[in-house]
Structures are given as structure tokens and as C-alpha cells.
Design an enzyme around this catalytic site. Structure first.
Site, PDB file in Angstrom:
ATOM      1  N   TYR A 144      43.137  23.090  -0.734  1.00  0.00           N
ATOM      2  CA  TYR A 144      43.365  23.092  -2.188  1.00  0.00           C
ATOM      3  C   TYR A 144      42.812  21.807  -2.801  1.00  0.00           C
ATOM      4  CZ  TYR A 144      46.116  23.525  -6.553  1.00  0.00           C
ATOM      5  OH  TYR A 144      46.539  23.619  -7.858  1.00  0.00           O
ATOM      6  N   GLU A 146      40.729  19.407  -1.662  1.00  0.00           N
ATOM      7  CA  GLU A 146      39.279  19.182  -1.579  1.00  0.00           C
ATOM      8  C   GLU A 146      38.520  20.270  -2.331  1.00  0.00           C
ATOM      9  OE1 GLU A 146      38.372  16.402  -0.858  1.00  0.00           O
ATOM     10  OE2 GLU A 146      39.239  15.588   0.978  1.00  0.00           O
ATOM     11  N   ARG A 185      57.173  27.636  -5.012  1.00  0.00           N
ATOM     12  CA  ARG A 185      57.218  26.291  -5.595  1.00  0.00           C
ATOM     13  C   ARG A 185      58.654  25.896  -5.893  1.00  0.00           C
ATOM     14  NH1 ARG A 185      52.077  26.741  -9.600  1.00  0.00           N
ATOM     15  NH2 ARG A 185      52.521  28.954  -9.437  1.00  0.00           N
ATOM     16  N   VAL A 186      58.848  24.597  -6.081  1.00  0.00           N
ATOM     17  CA  VAL A 186      60.213  24.070  -6.061  1.00  0.00           C
ATOM     18  C   VAL A 186      61.094  24.591  -7.202  1.00  0.00           C
ATOM     19  CG1 VAL A 186      59.693  21.867  -7.248  1.00  0.00           C
ATOM     20  CG2 VAL A 186      61.560  21.996  -5.620  1.00  0.00           C
ATOM     21  N   VAL A 187      60.570  24.651  -8.426  1.00  0.00           N
ATOM     22  CA  VAL A 187      61.429  25.038  -9.549  1.00  0.00           C
ATOM     23  C   VAL A 187      61.872  26.494  -9.395  1.00  0.00           C
ATOM     24  CG1 VAL A 187      61.572  25.328 -12.047  1.00  0.00           C
ATOM     25  CG2 VAL A 187      60.440  23.308 -11.105  1.00  0.00           C
ATOM     26  N   ASN A 189      61.879  28.329  -6.622  1.00  0.00           N
ATOM     27  CA  ASN A 189      62.752  28.453  -5.438  1.00  0.00           C
ATOM     28  C   ASN A 189      64.191  28.059  -5.763  1.00  0.00           C
ATOM     29  OD1 ASN A 189      60.819  29.305  -3.683  1.00  0.00           O
ATOM     30  ND2 ASN A 189      60.958  27.576  -2.280  1.00  0.00           N
ATOM     31  N   GLN A 208      61.461  12.314  -2.585  1.00  0.00           N
ATOM     32  CA  GLN A 208      60.103  12.411  -3.178  1.00  0.00           C
ATOM     33  C   GLN A 208      60.234  12.797  -4.656  1.00  0.00           C
ATOM     34  OE1 GLN A 208      61.487  14.644  -1.146  1.00  0.00           O
ATOM     35  NE2 GLN A 208      60.424  16.591  -1.037  1.00  0.00           N
ATOM     36  N   THR A 209      59.286  12.334  -5.465  1.00  0.00           N
ATOM     37  CA  THR A 209      59.388  12.604  -6.912  1.00  0.00           C
ATOM     38  C   THR A 209      58.268  13.526  -7.393  1.00  0.00           C
ATOM     39  OG1 THR A 209      57.996  10.753  -7.643  1.00  0.00           O
ATOM     40  CG2 THR A 209      60.357  10.295  -7.293  1.00  0.00           C
ATOM     41  N   PRO A 273      53.156  14.844  -0.889  1.00  0.00           N
ATOM     42  CA  PRO A 273      53.091  13.574  -1.624  1.00  0.00           C
ATOM     43  C   PRO A 273      54.490  13.016  -1.942  1.00  0.00           C
ATOM     44  CG  PRO A 273      51.590  15.184  -2.573  1.00  0.00           C
ATOM     45  CD  PRO A 273      52.427  15.922  -1.577  1.00  0.00           C
TER      46      PRO A 273
HETATM   47  P1  NAD Z   1      49.199  31.412 -10.157  1.00  0.00           P
HETATM   48  O1  NAD Z   1      49.058  31.615  -8.696  1.00  0.00           O
HETATM   49  O2  NAD Z   1      50.373  32.002 -10.842  1.00  0.00           O
HETATM   50  O3  NAD Z   1      47.902  31.925 -10.907  1.00  0.00           O
HETATM   51  C1  NAD Z   1      46.619  31.966 -10.342  1.00  0.00           C
HETATM   52  C2  NAD Z   1      45.958  33.275 -10.727  1.00  0.00           C
HETATM   53  O4  NAD Z   1      44.638  33.316 -10.177  1.00  0.00           O
HETATM   54  C3  NAD Z   1      46.710  34.490 -10.157  1.00  0.00           C
HETATM   55  O5  NAD Z   1      46.874  35.470 -11.160  1.00  0.00           O
HETATM   56  C4  NAD Z   1      45.798  34.996  -9.049  1.00  0.00           C
HETATM   57  O6  NAD Z   1      45.924  36.383  -8.810  1.00  0.00           O
HETATM   58  C5  NAD Z   1      44.429  34.597  -9.581  1.00  0.00           C
HETATM   59  N1  NAD Z   1      43.421  34.438  -8.525  1.00  0.00           N
HETATM   60  C6  NAD Z   1      43.552  33.745  -7.370  1.00  0.00           C
HETATM   61  N2  NAD Z   1      42.424  33.825  -6.649  1.00  0.00           N
HETATM   62  C7  NAD Z   1      41.551  34.571  -7.383  1.00  0.00           C
HETATM   63  C8  NAD Z   1      40.222  35.013  -7.189  1.00  0.00           C
HETATM   64  N3  NAD Z   1      39.537  34.699  -6.067  1.00  0.00           N
HETATM   65  N4  NAD Z   1      39.630  35.769  -8.146  1.00  0.00           N
HETATM   66  C9  NAD Z   1      40.313  36.106  -9.278  1.00  0.00           C
HETATM   67  N5  NAD Z   1      41.576  35.730  -9.513  1.00  0.00           N
HETATM   68  C10 NAD Z   1      42.183  34.970  -8.582  1.00  0.00           C
HETATM   69  O7  NAD Z   1      49.140  29.840 -10.399  1.00  0.00           O
HETATM   70  P2  NAD Z   1      49.291  28.990 -11.739  1.00  0.00           P
HETATM   71  O8  NAD Z   1      50.402  28.059 -11.538  1.00  0.00           O
HETATM   72  O9  NAD Z   1      49.275  29.862 -12.922  1.00  0.00           O
HETATM   73  O10 NAD Z   1      47.954  28.133 -11.695  1.00  0.00           O
HETATM   74  C11 NAD Z   1      46.835  28.430 -12.507  1.00  0.00           C
HETATM   75  C12 NAD Z   1      45.770  27.349 -12.318  1.00  0.00           C
HETATM   76  O11 NAD Z   1      46.303  26.078 -12.704  1.00  0.00           O
HETATM   77  C13 NAD Z   1      45.291  27.202 -10.875  1.00  0.00           C
HETATM   78  O12 NAD Z   1      43.909  26.967 -10.879  1.00  0.00           O
HETATM   79  C14 NAD Z   1      46.021  25.981 -10.385  1.00  0.00           C
HETATM   80  O13 NAD Z   1      45.314  25.304  -9.391  1.00  0.00           O
HETATM   81  C15 NAD Z   1      46.123  25.145 -11.652  1.00  0.00           C
HETATM   82  N6  NAD Z   1      47.267  24.205 -11.572  1.00  0.00           N
HETATM   83  C16 NAD Z   1      48.548  24.658 -11.694  1.00  0.00           C
HETATM   84  C17 NAD Z   1      49.598  23.767 -11.578  1.00  0.00           C
HETATM   85  C18 NAD Z   1      51.037  24.190 -11.734  1.00  0.00           C
HETATM   86  O14 NAD Z   1      51.925  23.360 -11.574  1.00  0.00           O
HETATM   87  N7  NAD Z   1      51.354  25.420 -12.040  1.00  0.00           N
HETATM   88  C19 NAD Z   1      49.335  22.410 -11.332  1.00  0.00           C
HETATM   89  C20 NAD Z   1      48.024  22.001 -11.181  1.00  0.00           C
HETATM   90  C21 NAD Z   1      46.982  22.903 -11.330  1.00  0.00           C
HETATM   91  N1  UDP Z   2      60.192  21.515  -2.232  1.00  0.00           N
HETATM   92  C1  UDP Z   2      61.501  21.558  -1.764  1.00  0.00           C
HETATM   93  N2  UDP Z   2      62.087  22.778  -1.603  1.00  0.00           N
HETATM   94  C2  UDP Z   2      61.461  23.947  -1.901  1.00  0.00           C
HETATM   95  C3  UDP Z   2      60.139  23.896  -2.392  1.00  0.00           C
HETATM   96  C4  UDP Z   2      59.540  22.653  -2.531  1.00  0.00           C
HETATM   97  O1  UDP Z   2      62.119  20.524  -1.494  1.00  0.00           O
HETATM   98  O2  UDP Z   2      62.086  25.012  -1.735  1.00  0.00           O
HETATM   99  C5  UDP Z   2      59.573  20.189  -2.428  1.00  0.00           C
HETATM  100  C6  UDP Z   2      58.196  20.042  -1.807  1.00  0.00           C
HETATM  101  O3  UDP Z   2      58.307  19.633  -0.452  1.00  0.00           O
HETATM  102  C7  UDP Z   2      57.583  18.980  -2.692  1.00  0.00           C
HETATM  103  C8  UDP Z   2      58.183  19.245  -4.070  1.00  0.00           C
HETATM  104  O4  UDP Z   2      59.371  20.009  -3.820  1.00  0.00           O
HETATM  105  O5  UDP Z   2      57.983  17.693  -2.265  1.00  0.00           O
HETATM  106  C9  UDP Z   2      57.287  20.014  -5.009  1.00  0.00           C
HETATM  107  O6  UDP Z   2      56.837  21.156  -4.320  1.00  0.00           O
HETATM  108  P1  UDP Z   2      55.938  22.306  -4.973  1.00  0.00           P
HETATM  109  O7  UDP Z   2      55.594  23.260  -3.875  1.00  0.00           O
HETATM  110  O8  UDP Z   2      56.599  22.849  -6.168  1.00  0.00           O
HETATM  111  O9  UDP Z   2      54.632  21.566  -5.517  1.00  0.00           O
HETATM  112  P2  UDP Z   2      53.728  20.347  -4.996  1.00  0.00           P
HETATM  113  O10 UDP Z   2      53.924  19.305  -6.025  1.00  0.00           O
HETATM  114  O11 UDP Z   2      54.158  19.882  -3.649  1.00  0.00           O
HETATM  115  O12 UDP Z   2      52.350  20.914  -4.978  1.00  0.00           O
END
Ligand code: NAD
Ligand code: UDP
Length: 312
Positions: A144, A146, A185-187, A189, A208-209, A273
Site C-alpha cells: 500500500y 510504496e 479499520r479501527v473505528v 471495528n 499508538q496514536t 505506525p
Molecule cells: P474503500 O475500500 O471503502 O474504497 C475503495 C474503493 O475502490 C472500493 O469501492 C473498491 O471496490 C474500489 N476499488 C478497489 N480496487 C479497485 C480497482 N482495481 N478498480 C476499481 N475499483 C477498485 O476505501 P476508502 O476509505 O473509501 O478509500 C478511498 C481512497 O482514499 C483510497 O484510495 C485510499 O487509499 C484513500 N485513503 C483513505 C483513507 C481513509 O482513512 N479512509 C486514508 C488515506 C487514504
Molecule cells: N487497531 C486496533 N484494533 C482494531 C483495528 C485496528 O487496535 O480492531 C489499531 C491498529 O493496529 C492501528 C490503529 O488501530 O494501530 C489504526 O488502524 P486502522 O487499521 O484503522 O488504520 P491504519 O492507520 O493503521 O492504517
């Protein structure tokens, strides 16, 4: 009326973005392969004549005439992106190339949803955009991290070599309605566990924060970024600087749901992290004073409401 392509539009963030862009009077094409997203997230938009749905994988070329592209397609949850790491890299890298080629051919503006993960396990705190990060290139998260770093490089080089109009934002942990309940993801879950009075799974000791941003604040930041002058290419951090330990988050979720759940400690995943907090000075300067409006408690209450309807 602008014609806007949103890749990953059926995902958590994408679905909110599609809805907001339609409400702002645009025509929206949502492209998704539904690997981590769901039609449920956008089914309420299907009656809108200015909304179109395309099942497509961004690793394959795609052609359409559009004015703007938001490139969000990519799994974002560590559990999801690590289950097929090669596909995650292909989605980030080939997806970026295919969408940048489309932008080049149609002269569309293109925004990349990059991530705070480009900073890895950061040694600088909070993280400004000029920090190069601390990423393990061969670790479990590298597919993810890289992949997204390579996508940033592709964006910058398509801009330099081909004059493509690019915008890069680095998104910090975002949460809200439409997250998949099993997304990992954490929220999501913690809320799902708390609503079912099941143990709250903290990985590590919970010290961790993370800095949690409500999805509406992110969508506002994304649209403001897309609307900046062509010279503004980013990267720009978009996140909420409020920083919480994972233990604090667990306690807040238990309190707000009135849950009987107990906290359970599990092993910390590889390369997790230890700290994360955005420096949003640049976003505030470039995006018309943008700053997050919704603080953790209010955002959690909205998200808990959503999951309560879904889970119970
Ligand atoms: P998500 O998994 O809910 O959404 C990703 C969407 O992309 C899904 O609908 C999935 O079906 C689609 N998808 C995945 N691979 C695909 C492919 N090869 N072709 C077409 N569609 C594809 O995740 P999200 O939280 O909505 O994240 C959206 C974007 O924001 C991502 O690029 C993610 O890296 C970035 N992002 C999100 C967060 C966050 O906290 N939610 C943080 C940093 C970056
Ligand atoms: N985490 C946790 N319990 C869970 C899911 C996640 O303690 O059920 C922790 C995870 O190890 C990380 C943080 O919560 O330290 C945020 O995790 P998340 O997967 O939401 O996103 P990240 O920031 O790690 O990409």
C-alpha cells in the site's frame, strides 16, 4: 455542469464524494470493481439522471470524455490491502497510469487520493508535507505505502513531462457512515464490537496514536483542492490534527454506545505506525482557510447511528 469521474466511487469515501458532487450540480460517473466497496453505498443515487455507474477495474485502460477525475480506487484497510498485496500494488500503480493517460488524452484535471501512509512510521511529528517518511519497503504494509508513493511519483512526472493538471492530497485516517462493517479499520471495528457488547480488540497496548477525520471534512477539502489554480499540485495533507491513543478511542466508543464490552489486547501487527498527526498549515493556506469542523465525539455519534441501523 462539469462531467466528473470518481474511481472507487462505491467505496466509503467515494460514495460521499459522488453524492456531494451531484448535489453541487455536476454529472458524476462512478467507476468501481466492488472489491472493497458496495453498490449499497450508492444505490440511493441511481435514480438521479446525472449519475452513472460503471463496473471496471482501474488496472485496465478506460476511455471517457470528462472534465475532472478523482482517483480513489484502492483498498484502504490494512486487512483488505494485505490480503492480495500484488493486486494492491497493481491497483495503485497501473490504476494511476491508466487514469493519468485518460487525463492526458482528455485534458482533464486529476486528483489523487494519496495517504498519510507515505510517511510510514514517522520520526517527525506532526507530519508536514516536506517530510519524506519512514517506510519499510519490504514490510507487510509496503504494498500500500510504496504503491501510493509510486502513484505520487507518477502524478508528479505526468505533470512535468506531459503538463497534466494534477492535485495530490494525503488523506489521514477518515471515518464515517458507509464504512463496511467488516472492513477491519479501527473505528468501524470498535463501533460494531461495542454495539454487539463483544470484546473491543486493541492491537498492542493501545498507546499508538491516530488523528481521526470525519468524512464530510475530507470531502470539502478534496473539492477545494480540485478547484485550486493549476499551479497548486500538492501534495497537501487533509486530516484532523486532534490526536488520540487507540485506548482513548476504545474508551470513547464504549462510553458513547453505552456498551458492556470489555477491552481485549491482541498482538500489534507488523510495522504498525506508533504515531500519526497531520500538519495542516498548507491546506489552510491553499484551500481558503479549510480546517476540519467536526470533532471526534460528534463524528462518532453520527457513525454510531449509522452502524446501529446496520448492525442491530
Ligand atoms: P474503500 O475500500 O471503502 O474504497 C475503495 C474503493 O475502490 C472500493 O469501492 C473498491 O471496490 C474500489 N476499488 C478497489 N480496487 C479497485 C480497482 N482495481 N478498480 C476499481 N475499483 C477498485 O476505501 P476508502 O476509505 O473509501 O478509500 C478511498 C481512497 O482514499 C483510497 O484510495 C485510499 O487509499 C484513500 N485513503 C483513505 C483513507 C481513509 O482513512 N479512509 C486514508 C488515506 C487514504
Ligand atoms: N487497531 C486496533 N484494533 C482494531 C483495528 C485496528 O487496535 O480492531 C489499531 C491498529 O493496529 C492501528 C490503529 O488501530 O494501530 C489504526 O488502524 P486502522 O487499521 O484503522 O488504520 P491504519 O492507520 O493503521 O492504517
Amino acid at each position: 455542469m462539469k462531467k466528473i469521474l470518481v474511481t472507487g466511487g462505491a467505496g466509503f469515501i467515494g460514495s460521499h464524494l459522488c453524492e456531494r458532487l451531484l448535489n453541487d450540480g455536476n454529472e458524476v460517473i462512478c467507476l468501481d470493481n466492488y472489491s472493497s466497496g458496495s453498490k449499497d453505498n450508492i444505490k440511493h443515487l441511481l435514480d438521479n439522471p446525472y449519475f452513472e455507474l460503471v463496473r471496471h477495474d482501474v488496472t485496465m485502460p478506460f476511455s471517457i470524455e470528462v472534465d475532472e477525475i478523482y482517483n480513489l480506487a484502492c483498498p484502504a484497510s490494512p486487512i483488505q490491502y494485505q490480503c492480495n498485496p500484488i493486486n494492491t500494488i497493481k491497483t495503485s500503480v497501473m490504476g494511476a497510469i491508466n487514469m493519468l493517460e485518460l487525463a492526458k488524452n482528455t485534458n482533464a484535471k486529476i486528483l489523487q487520493a494519496s495517504t498519510s501512509e507515505v510517511y510510514g512510521d514517522p520520526e517527525v511529528h506532526p507530519q508536514p508535507e516536506n517530510y519524506w517518511g519512514n517506510v519499510n519497503p519490504i514490510g507487510a504494509r509496503s504494498c500500500y505505502d510504496e504503491g501510493k508513493r509510486c502513484a505520487e511519483s507518477l502524478f508528479v512526472n505526468y505533470h512535468k513531462q506531459n503538463n497534466v493538471r494534477i492535485k495530490i492530497i494525503r488523506i489521514f485516517n477518515t471515518y464515517g457512515p458507509n464504512m463496511h462493517p467488516n472492513d477491519g479499520r479501527v473505528v468501524s471495528n470498535f463501533i460494531v464490537q461495542a454495539l454487539q457488547d463483544k470484546p473491543i480488540t486493541i492491537y498492542g497496548d493501545g498507546s499508538q496514536t491516530r488523528s481521526f477525520q470525519y468524512v464530510d471534512d475530507l470531502v470539502e477539502g478534496m473539492i477545494r483542492m480540485m478547484n485550486t489554480h493549476d499551479e497548486v499540485t500538492g501534495p497537501v495533507n487533509i486530516g484532523n490534527p486532534g490526536e488520540f491513543t487507540i485506548l482513548e478511542l476504545a474508551q470513547k466508543v464504549i462510553e458513547l454506545t453505552g456498551s458492556k464490552s470489555k477491552i481485549e489486547f491482541h498482538e500489534l501487527p507488523e510495522d504498525d505506525p506508533m504515531q500519526r498527526k497531520p500538519d495542516i498549515t498548507k491546506a489552510s493556506e491553499l484551500l481558503n482557510g479549510w480546517k476540519p469542523k467536526i470533532q471526534l465525539e460528534e463524528g462518532l455519534v453520527n457513525t454510531i447511528d449509522y452502524f446501529r441501523k446496520l448492525v442491530l
